[in-house]
Design a protein around this motif. Structure first.
Motif, PDB file in Angstrom:
ATOM      1  N   SER A   1       0.827  -1.200   0.000  1.00 38.77           N
ATOM      2  CA  SER A   1       0.000   0.000   0.000  1.00 38.77           C
ATOM      3  C   SER A   1       0.868   1.259   0.000  1.00 38.77           C
ATOM      4  CB  SER A   1      -0.919  -0.011   1.225  1.00 38.77           C
ATOM      5  OG  SER A   1      -1.646   1.175   1.299  1.00 38.77           O
ATOM      6  N   MET A   2       1.911   1.274   0.817  1.00 41.16           N
ATOM      7  CA  MET A   2       2.809   2.433   0.867  1.00 41.16           C
ATOM      8  C   MET A   2       3.573   2.593  -0.447  1.00 41.16           C
ATOM      9  SD  MET A   2       4.220   2.577   4.777  1.00 41.16           S
ATOM     10  CE  MET A   2       4.352   0.824   5.115  1.00 41.16           C
ATOM     11  N   LEU A   3       3.963   1.483  -1.064  1.00 44.98           N
ATOM     12  CA  LEU A   3       4.638   1.553  -2.361  1.00 44.98           C
ATOM     13  C   LEU A   3       3.716   2.142  -3.417  1.00 44.98           C
ATOM     14  CD1 LEU A   3       6.659  -1.779  -2.474  1.00 44.98           C
ATOM     15  CD2 LEU A   3       7.586   0.538  -2.397  1.00 44.98           C
ATOM     16  N   LYS A   4       2.450   1.774  -3.370  1.00 45.44           N
ATOM     17  CA  LYS A   4       1.465   2.308  -4.316  1.00 45.44           C
ATOM     18  C   LYS A   4       1.350   3.828  -4.148  1.00 45.44           C
ATOM     19  CE  LYS A   4      -2.099   2.311  -7.148  1.00 45.44           C
ATOM     20  NZ  LYS A   4      -1.836   3.291  -8.180  1.00 45.44           N
ATOM     21  N   VAL A   5       1.307   4.290  -2.905  1.00 48.54           N
ATOM     22  CA  VAL A   5       1.245   5.731  -2.648  1.00 48.54           C
ATOM     23  C   VAL A   5       2.499   6.415  -3.194  1.00 48.54           C
ATOM     24  CG1 VAL A   5       1.268   7.497  -0.833  1.00 48.54           C
ATOM     25  CG2 VAL A   5      -0.282   5.547  -0.646  1.00 48.54           C
ATOM     26  N   ALA A   6       3.655   5.825  -2.948  1.00 46.04           N
ATOM     27  CA  ALA A   6       4.918   6.400  -3.424  1.00 46.04           C
ATOM     28  C   ALA A   6       4.941   6.461  -4.957  1.00 46.04           C
ATOM     29  CB  ALA A   6       6.101   5.602  -2.895  1.00 46.04           C
ATOM     30  N   GLU A   7       4.462   5.423  -5.619  1.00 47.67           N
ATOM     31  CA  GLU A   7       4.401   5.417  -7.083  1.00 47.67           C
ATOM     32  C   GLU A   7       3.449   6.494  -7.595  1.00 47.67           C
ATOM     33  OE1 GLU A   7       3.338   1.382  -7.909  1.00 47.67           O
ATOM     34  OE2 GLU A   7       5.330   0.633  -7.345  1.00 47.67           O
TER      35      GLU A   7
ATOM     36  N   LYS B   1       4.369   9.751  -9.997  1.00 44.57           N
ATOM     37  CA  LYS B   1       3.635  10.131 -11.214  1.00 44.57           C
ATOM     38  C   LYS B   1       3.130  11.567 -11.117  1.00 44.57           C
ATOM     39  CE  LYS B   1       1.972   5.533 -12.410  1.00 44.57           C
ATOM     40  NZ  LYS B   1       0.797   4.661 -12.419  1.00 44.57           N
ATOM     41  N   LEU B   2       2.580  11.906  -9.963  1.00 41.91           N
ATOM     42  CA  LEU B   2       2.045  13.252  -9.756  1.00 41.91           C
ATOM     43  C   LEU B   2       3.144  14.307  -9.923  1.00 41.91           C
ATOM     44  CD1 LEU B   2      -0.567  14.757  -8.811  1.00 41.91           C
ATOM     45  CD2 LEU B   2       0.450  14.729  -6.540  1.00 41.91           C
ATOM     46  N   LEU B   3       4.300  14.066  -9.322  1.00 40.31           N
ATOM     47  CA  LEU B   3       5.410  15.006  -9.458  1.00 40.31           C
ATOM     48  C   LEU B   3       5.832  15.153 -10.911  1.00 40.31           C
ATOM     49  CD1 LEU B   3       7.668  14.008  -6.429  1.00 40.31           C
ATOM     50  CD2 LEU B   3       6.479  16.192  -6.746  1.00 40.31           C
ATOM     51  N   ARG B   4       5.995  14.044 -11.587  1.00 37.56           N
ATOM     52  CA  ARG B   4       6.471  14.077 -12.980  1.00 37.56           C
ATOM     53  C   ARG B   4       5.468  14.760 -13.915  1.00 37.56           C
ATOM     54  NH1 ARG B   4      11.275  12.519 -14.456  1.00 37.56           N
ATOM     55  NH2 ARG B   4      12.325  11.010 -13.151  1.00 37.56           N
ATOM     56  N   LYS B   5       4.190  14.555 -13.677  1.00 37.17           N
ATOM     57  CA  LYS B   5       3.186  15.026 -14.628  1.00 37.17           C
ATOM     58  C   LYS B   5       2.620  16.405 -14.325  1.00 37.17           C
ATOM     59  CE  LYS B   5       1.855  10.438 -15.990  1.00 37.17           C
ATOM     60  NZ  LYS B   5       1.054   9.945 -17.067  1.00 37.17           N
ATOM     61  N   THR B   6       2.694  16.854 -13.066  1.00 40.11           N
ATOM     62  CA  THR B   6       1.984  18.090 -12.732  1.00 40.11           C
ATOM     63  C   THR B   6       2.850  19.237 -12.241  1.00 40.11           C
ATOM     64  OG1 THR B   6       1.511  17.406 -10.461  1.00 40.11           O
ATOM     65  CG2 THR B   6      -0.110  16.812 -12.148  1.00 40.11           C
ATOM     66  N   VAL B   7       4.071  18.969 -11.806  1.00 38.56           N
ATOM     67  CA  VAL B   7       4.911  20.056 -11.297  1.00 38.56           C
ATOM     68  C   VAL B   7       5.584  20.769 -12.464  1.00 38.56           C
ATOM     69  CG1 VAL B   7       6.935  20.639  -9.903  1.00 38.56           C
ATOM     70  CG2 VAL B   7       5.307  18.948  -9.069  1.00 38.56           C
ATOM     71  N   VAL B   8       5.423  22.076 -12.484  1.00 43.45           N
ATOM     72  CA  VAL B   8       6.041  22.914 -13.509  1.00 43.45           C
ATOM     73  C   VAL B   8       6.825  24.001 -12.779  1.00 43.45           C
ATOM     74  CG1 VAL B   8       5.623  24.505 -15.432  1.00 43.45           C
ATOM     75  CG2 VAL B   8       4.162  22.496 -15.125  1.00 43.45           C
ATOM     76  N   GLN B   9       8.100  24.130 -13.112  1.00 47.29           N
ATOM     77  CA  GLN B   9       8.914  25.170 -12.500  1.00 47.29           C
ATOM     78  C   GLN B   9       8.747  26.477 -13.254  1.00 47.29           C
ATOM     79  OE1 GLN B   9      12.801  23.100 -12.604  1.00 47.29           O
ATOM     80  NE2 GLN B   9      13.020  23.894 -10.538  1.00 47.29           N
ATOM     81  N   GLY B  10       8.775  27.561 -12.511  1.00 50.26           N
ATOM     82  CA  GLY B  10       8.770  28.885 -13.101  1.00 50.26           C
ATOM     83  C   GLY B  10      10.067  29.590 -12.759  1.00 50.26           C
ATOM     84  N   VAL B  11      10.712  30.179 -13.766  1.00 52.63           N
ATOM     85  CA  VAL B  11      11.975  30.883 -13.568  1.00 52.63           C
ATOM     86  C   VAL B  11      11.753  32.352 -13.921  1.00 52.63           C
ATOM     87  CG1 VAL B  11      14.393  31.028 -14.263  1.00 52.63           C
ATOM     88  CG2 VAL B  11      13.258  28.796 -14.167  1.00 52.63           C
ATOM     89  N   PHE B  12      12.047  33.255 -12.961  1.00 51.34           N
ATOM     90  CA  PHE B  12      11.895  34.684 -13.221  1.00 51.34           C
ATOM     91  C   PHE B  12      12.896  35.125 -14.278  1.00 51.34           C
ATOM     92  CE2 PHE B  12      10.138  34.369  -8.930  1.00 51.34           C
ATOM     93  CZ  PHE B  12       8.925  35.005  -9.131  1.00 51.34           C
ATOM     94  N   LYS B  13      12.396  35.847 -15.293  1.00 53.45           N
ATOM     95  CA  LYS B  13      13.233  36.305 -16.396  1.00 53.45           C
ATOM     96  C   LYS B  13      13.276  37.824 -16.493  1.00 53.45           C
ATOM     97  CE  LYS B  13      14.605  32.460 -18.134  1.00 53.45           C
ATOM     98  NZ  LYS B  13      16.009  32.135 -18.252  1.00 53.45           N
ATOM     99  N   GLY B  14      12.870  38.519 -15.462  1.00 54.35           N
ATOM    100  CA  GLY B  14      12.869  39.980 -15.483  1.00 54.35           C
ATOM    101  C   GLY B  14      11.646  40.521 -16.189  1.00 54.35           C
ATOM    102  N   ASP B  15      11.462  41.854 -16.095  1.00 53.20           N
ATOM    103  CA  ASP B  15      10.306  42.518 -16.724  1.00 53.20           C
ATOM    104  C   ASP B  15       8.995  41.818 -16.381  1.00 53.20           C
ATOM    105  OD1 ASP B  15      12.001  44.358 -17.932  1.00 53.20           O
ATOM    106  OD2 ASP B  15      12.230  43.124 -19.734  1.00 53.20           O
TER     107      ASP B  15
END
Length: 98
Positions: free
Chosen positions: A53-59, A63-77
């Protein structure tokens, strides 16, 4: 057998952390602490069903991290560049109001 699955999952989460939070030292550090703490907290678990069960949660978290996290980098202006990866799932959404 179960030990190798747990170790593989642990390593996979850390590789995902390195990919998803690349260049963000604070996020990398916090994610490392969180992954390590969760695995440490449950290291004495012997019940195979609970471990599965814990392995399923970790998996799912991986997946959630890989598919939904998007980094934003400040580029000025007042601009932010989004770092989209090959794994990011983009959803159709209405345009933001101006």
């Amino acid at each position: 057998m179960m030990r190798s699955k747990v170790l593989r999952c642990f390593k996979t989460l850390h590789r995902t952390r390195l990919d998803v939070f690349e260049g963000d030292q604070l996020a990398l550090t916090e994610a490392r602490k969180r992954i390590n703490a969760e695995f440490q907290k449950n290291k004495h678990e012997k019940d195979p069903e609970k471990i599965k069960s814990m392995l399923k949660v970790a998996e799912d978290v991986n997946k959630l991290l890989r598919k939904t996290v998007v980094q934003g980098v400040f580029k000025g202006d007042n601009r932010i560049e989004l770092k989209i990866t090959k794994d990011t799932v983009l959803l159709d959404s209405p345009p933001l109001p101006k």
